[in-house]
Design a protein around this motif. Structure first.
Motif, PDB file in Angstrom:
ATOM      1  N   SER A 273      66.461  33.488  56.273  1.00  0.00           N
ATOM      2  CA  SER A 273      67.510  32.608  55.748  1.00  0.00           C
ATOM      3  C   SER A 273      68.429  33.372  54.796  1.00  0.00           C
ATOM      4  O   SER A 273      69.658  33.237  54.853  1.00  0.00           O
ATOM      5  CB  SER A 273      66.880  31.420  55.027  1.00  0.00           C
ATOM      6  N   THR A 274      67.834  34.174  53.914  1.00  0.00           N
ATOM      7  CA  THR A 274      68.632  34.939  52.954  1.00  0.00           C
ATOM      8  C   THR A 274      69.549  35.919  53.660  1.00  0.00           C
ATOM      9  O   THR A 274      70.742  36.026  53.341  1.00  0.00           O
ATOM     10  CB  THR A 274      67.697  35.693  51.989  1.00  0.00           C
TER      11      THR A 274
ATOM     12  N   LYS B  11      74.997  37.349  55.545  1.00  0.00           N
ATOM     13  CA  LYS B  11      75.828  37.772  56.682  1.00  0.00           C
ATOM     14  C   LYS B  11      76.982  36.792  56.901  1.00  0.00           C
ATOM     15  O   LYS B  11      78.127  37.209  57.138  1.00  0.00           O
ATOM     16  CB  LYS B  11      74.965  37.865  57.941  1.00  0.00           C
ATOM     17  N   GLN B  12      76.712  35.485  56.782  1.00  0.00           N
ATOM     18  CA  GLN B  12      77.761  34.494  56.967  1.00  0.00           C
ATOM     19  C   GLN B  12      78.802  34.579  55.865  1.00  0.00           C
ATOM     20  O   GLN B  12      80.009  34.493  56.117  1.00  0.00           O
ATOM     21  CB  GLN B  12      77.145  33.086  57.022  1.00  0.00           C
ATOM     22  N   THR B  13      78.355  34.761  54.620  1.00  0.00           N
ATOM     23  CA  THR B  13      79.292  34.868  53.497  1.00  0.00           C
ATOM     24  C   THR B  13      80.193  36.083  53.662  1.00  0.00           C
ATOM     25  O   THR B  13      81.413  36.012  53.450  1.00  0.00           O
ATOM     26  CB  THR B  13      78.523  34.953  52.171  1.00  0.00           C
ATOM     27  N   SER B  14      79.604  37.207  54.046  1.00  0.00           N
ATOM     28  CA  SER B  14      80.392  38.419  54.273  1.00  0.00           C
ATOM     29  C   SER B  14      81.379  38.216  55.418  1.00  0.00           C
ATOM     30  O   SER B  14      82.534  38.651  55.357  1.00  0.00           O
ATOM     31  CB  SER B  14      79.463  39.589  54.572  1.00  0.00           C
TER      32      SER B  14
ATOM     33  N   LYS C  88      81.825  30.990  62.267  1.00  0.00           N
ATOM     34  CA  LYS C  88      80.483  31.404  61.889  1.00  0.00           C
ATOM     35  C   LYS C  88      80.083  32.694  62.581  1.00  0.00           C
ATOM     36  O   LYS C  88      80.564  33.038  63.660  1.00  0.00           O
ATOM     37  CB  LYS C  88      79.464  30.314  62.201  1.00  0.00           C
ATOM     38  N   THR C  89      79.192  33.400  61.921  1.00  0.00           N
ATOM     39  CA  THR C  89      78.654  34.637  62.447  1.00  0.00           C
ATOM     40  C   THR C  89      77.599  34.338  63.501  1.00  0.00           C
ATOM     41  O   THR C  89      77.215  33.176  63.699  1.00  0.00           O
ATOM     42  CB  THR C  89      78.052  35.478  61.301  1.00  0.00           C
TER      43      THR C  89
END
Length: 793
Positions: free
Chosen positions: A432-433, A438-441, A751-752
């Motif tokens: 999850s982390t 990855k999504q934030t980046s 989304k990634t």
């Protein structure tokens, strides 16, 4: 005291393992406490004031549309007509910029509050200096926060001092209030009388029932008032003043505004409730891991001295006595864990939150939170105390003497489930982390459709008609563009990073009667799209060559530009020249701009219309050459030439875009910490289980070594079970984490991908951590002299 000495002697027989067990439980308690405290705080904004539970925001409901903006006479009308209303106040939140100065101290304030005189008494916000009954009575009074008073006046008593606001408006400091708490719906360092709002801002409060104003109404109900009954009674109250308006009044509790998004609240960013539930799940996970560790490791250490239990039973000790002794021992250990958890919490709150600002800070402590935490500790104590007491106290002495090893009932040992469960949860947290990071980046680096890397914004911190917020702006812009590092300059209502404006349903030429399209809006100036680097795909942009492009308040005429999403939603093939009407303004559509992301990438590009309304400009947008090192000094030179009395600030749009994803960053940072906590607790449990396993198999290891077993073979024998359980945990965790994170990513329009390597990396990390944890103890056992193990055989 004698009993405490006996308990200490009992647990000190395996002191190292006991300390590990106690510290692991303390980590679990402090982690769960921090998370639950933070979530409780988010669900209880403004709950620590005396009347908070009786204060409600008045919301208007027109059909399915909810609106928090209010009619100016509503507050007084409610108080006059309903005895249930003890207080009513009106508040205006201004998110433009006010240039404030006291001597050489000049700052921009962008969260100013304009309120009625009873603001502080109704909300019970404490004043450090002054009288809450008298503050805000004068139209030239200003109330500052402690922070602002120190910022403008230093250590000098600010009461009676003068604060210059805007170009030439002088206000007198009458009071100083304690800084708003972090868990408050109110922000800002300056509170001004509502009657001065039109003088300092573009907001105008209509005193009649004809139009709603950009203000909010809050009421405080009497202590014995049932809000549901009052809502039914006051629901149709507005029909008394607006007969033709189908307008219903609703009352939203002040303490729920932060988590219950009924309308676009204008004071503080509202909480993402999904994230709060994720954090609660993390707290439960960590608490389960630490409690399970404590349970099984206590049984393991107790079974090493099972002979003591059998001797007591032979000597006549009853199950009740043995149960009581074990319960006291476990409770004593848990009490030590609780004390250590409190010390760790103080360290977290006093040090870690200052060093790592992304971590949740806890400022709210109340009786409800204390009860929640006490129940959490009680539940975490109950099972580890009762279960081993019952198990160990109920065994027959002969059986204990025959098998003094670890006793865990069941064909499939629960100890294996413990290892699987711990690493299952740890792997899920790791996955999850990684995915949230990855999504934030991905969001921060995604193309927005405009030149975000070359843009900065400057607060337009002056009233319309003053300074460069006037016909001087063109001269100011031309002066800036003389410098090679500055490509273009424009004005707009907001930064292009986040045009979070309300939605309206405009009319247009040829619109079907049953069709409604909700659109966002933005007020912009000349060169706006050119400055952003966005292409006009049909028609033209706003131009000074066409005076009719600008909004005319006398004739109610205006020109409009739409984005491609708006044209598509309207379903018109040739929009150029068609009449468009909104808010009583009408005029032609002169252009269509290419779609670009004007807000967070959590949502798709929605319909948007643009107009040139001079009363709604808050930002100067400058397109620069980022490689020019002198561009910022050039900006300051020109600014000081035109408006030296106003403070200059600037923000890079790229940084503003990153700030949009602060909730995801906060969640990732929090999960980082607590994933580490969960893994650390799991490793401590795994280490202790390895020690106990080695103690149980000491003679087996000695016999194998005497018969020629190598060190590597002994280590493989001791490690293989733990490796197997981690592998099983990974197989189970992967589909669960994939499903959960896939559901989380559905909240984003952009989304990634859920890359396979993230899952593999989490599994490899978990396996590596497990091997590092058990291998040291395995190596020590494998290299011991077998004679030591067989000496007494």
């Amino acid at each position: 005291m004698k009993r405490l000495i006996l308990i200490y002697r009992s647990i000190s027989k395996n002191l190292k393992l006991t300390l590990i067990n106690v510290f692991g439980m303390a980590l679990g308690l402090v982690s769960a406490g921090i998370i639950l405290g933070y979530v409780h705080q988010e669900f209880n904004y403004d709950s620590n004031t005396p009347h908070s539970r009786k204060i409600y925001q008045v919301i208007g409901k027109d059909g399915e549309q909810l609106n928090s903006y209010s009619y100016a006479p509503l507050a007084e009308a409610l108080k006059s007509n309903f005895p249930e209303v003890k207080e009513a106040t009106r508040i205006g939140f201004f998110y433009g910029y006010l240039a404030c100065s006291a001597g050489e101290n000049k700052f921009n304030e962008n969260q100013a509050i304009f309120a009625d005189p009873n603001f502080f008494s109704q909300f019970s916000f404490p004043l450090e200096k002054g009288d809450e009954e008298q503050c805000l009575q004068s139209p030239n009074a200003v109330v500052l926060s402690e922070r602002a008073a120190r910022k403008y006046f230093g250590d000098k008593n600010p009461i009676g001092e003068h604060l210059q606001i805007g170009g030439n408006h002088e206000f007198t400091v009458t009071d100083v209030y304690n800084n708003f708490k972090n868990n408050s719906n109110f922000r800002g360092d300056i509170v001004l009388p509502l009657k001065s709002i039109a003088k300092l801002t573009q907001i105008w409060v209509d005193p009649s029932w004809k139009y709603e104003s950009d203000i909010f109404t809050f009421v405080r109900l009497a202590d014995n008032t049932n809000v549901d009954d009052f809502s039914r009674k006051a629901g149709n109250f507005l029909s008394k003043y607006i007969p033709d308006h189908n307008y219903e009044l609703l009352f939203q509790p002040l303490t729920s505004i932060h988590v219950d998004r009924m309308t676009a609240w204008e004071s503080t960013p509202q909480a993402n409730v999904r994230y709060l539930y994720i954090l609660v799940a993390v707290a439960i996970i960590i608490l389960l891991i630490s409690t399970a560790n404590f349970l099984f490791l206590y049984i393991g250490t107790m079974s090493q001295r099972s002979a003591d239990t059998s001797i007591k039973k032979v000597c006549g000790a009853s199950k009740t006595i043995l149960f009581k002794e074990h319960l006291q021992e476990v409770s004593f250990m848990m009490l030590i864990s609780l004390g250590l958890a409190i010390l760790l919490f103080l360290f977290y709150r006093g040090y870690l939150t200052n060093v790592f600002p992304l971590l949740p800070n806890i400022n709210l402590f109340d009786g409800k939170l204390a009860i929640i935490l006490l129940i959490t500790v009680f539940l975490a104590t109950l099972l580890p105390a009762i279960y081993p007491s019952v198990i160990l106290a109920s065994q027959k002495p002969a059986r204990i003497f025959r098998n003094p090893g670890i006793f865990i009932p069941g064909k499939f040992k629960l100890i294996n489930l413990l290892v699987i469960g711990q690493f299952l949860l740890s792997i899920m947290l790791l996955i999850s982390t990684f995915i949230i990071h990855k999504q934030t980046s991905f969001l921060e680096n995604q193309k927005t459709g405009y030149a975000k890397d070359e843009l900065l914004t400057i607060p337009l911190n002056m009233h319309v008609g003053e300074g460069i917020y006037s016909d001087k702006f063109g001269v100011f812009a031309d002066e800036l563009k003389k410098y090679p590092g500055i490509k273009n300059v424009t004005m707009a209502f907001s930064s292009p990073a986040s045009a979070e404006t309300g939605e309206d349903a405009p009319n247009w030429e040829g619109k079907p009667k049953d069709k409604e399209v909700k659109m966002n809006w933005a007020s912009v100036s000349y060169n706006y799209f050119k400055t952003l680097g966005v292409k006009i795909v049909q028609g033209r942009s706003f131009s000074p060559n066409f005076p009719s492009d600008a909004t005319d308040f006398d004739t109610r005429k205006s020109a409009f530009i739409l984005n491609q999403s708006a044209v598509k939603a309207m379903d018109i093939a040739n929009p150029i020249g068609k009449e468009f009407e909104v808010w009583g303004f009408e005029g032609p559509i002169i252009g269509v701009v290419k779609n670009y992301n004007f807000r967070s990438l959590r949502s798709d590009i929605t319909p948007m219309f643009y107009q040139m309304n001079p009363f709604y400009m808050n930002e100067i947008i400058v397109r620069i050459n980022p490689s020019d090192p002198g561009v910022l000094s050039e900006l300051k030179t020109v600014w000081d030439k035109f408006v030296p009395q106003y403070p200059l600030e600037f923000k890079f749009v790229d940084d503003q875009i990153k700030a949009l994803y602060q909730p995801e960053k906060n969640l990732a940072g929090t999960l980082n910490l607590f994933a580490i906590m969960a893994i650390l607790i799991a490793c401590m449990g795994l280490f202790t289980l390895t020690v106990l396993s080695v103690l149980q198999r000491t003679k087996e290891i000695g016999i194998r070594k005497v018969n020629g077993a190598k060190v590597s073979e002994v280590m493989a024998m001791l490690n293989k079970d733990f490796v197997k359980w981690v592998g099983i945990a990974f197989v189970i965790a992967t589909p669960i984490a994939w499903f959960a994170m896939n559901k989380w990513l559905e909240n984003f329009a952009y989304k990634t991908s859920l890359s396979w390597w993230i899952f593999a990396l989490a599994g490899i990390l978990a396996l590596g951590i497990a091997l590092l944890t058990v291998s040291w103890q395995s190596w020590k056992a494998a290299t011991r002299n077998p004679v030591e193990a067989l000496r007494y055989e």
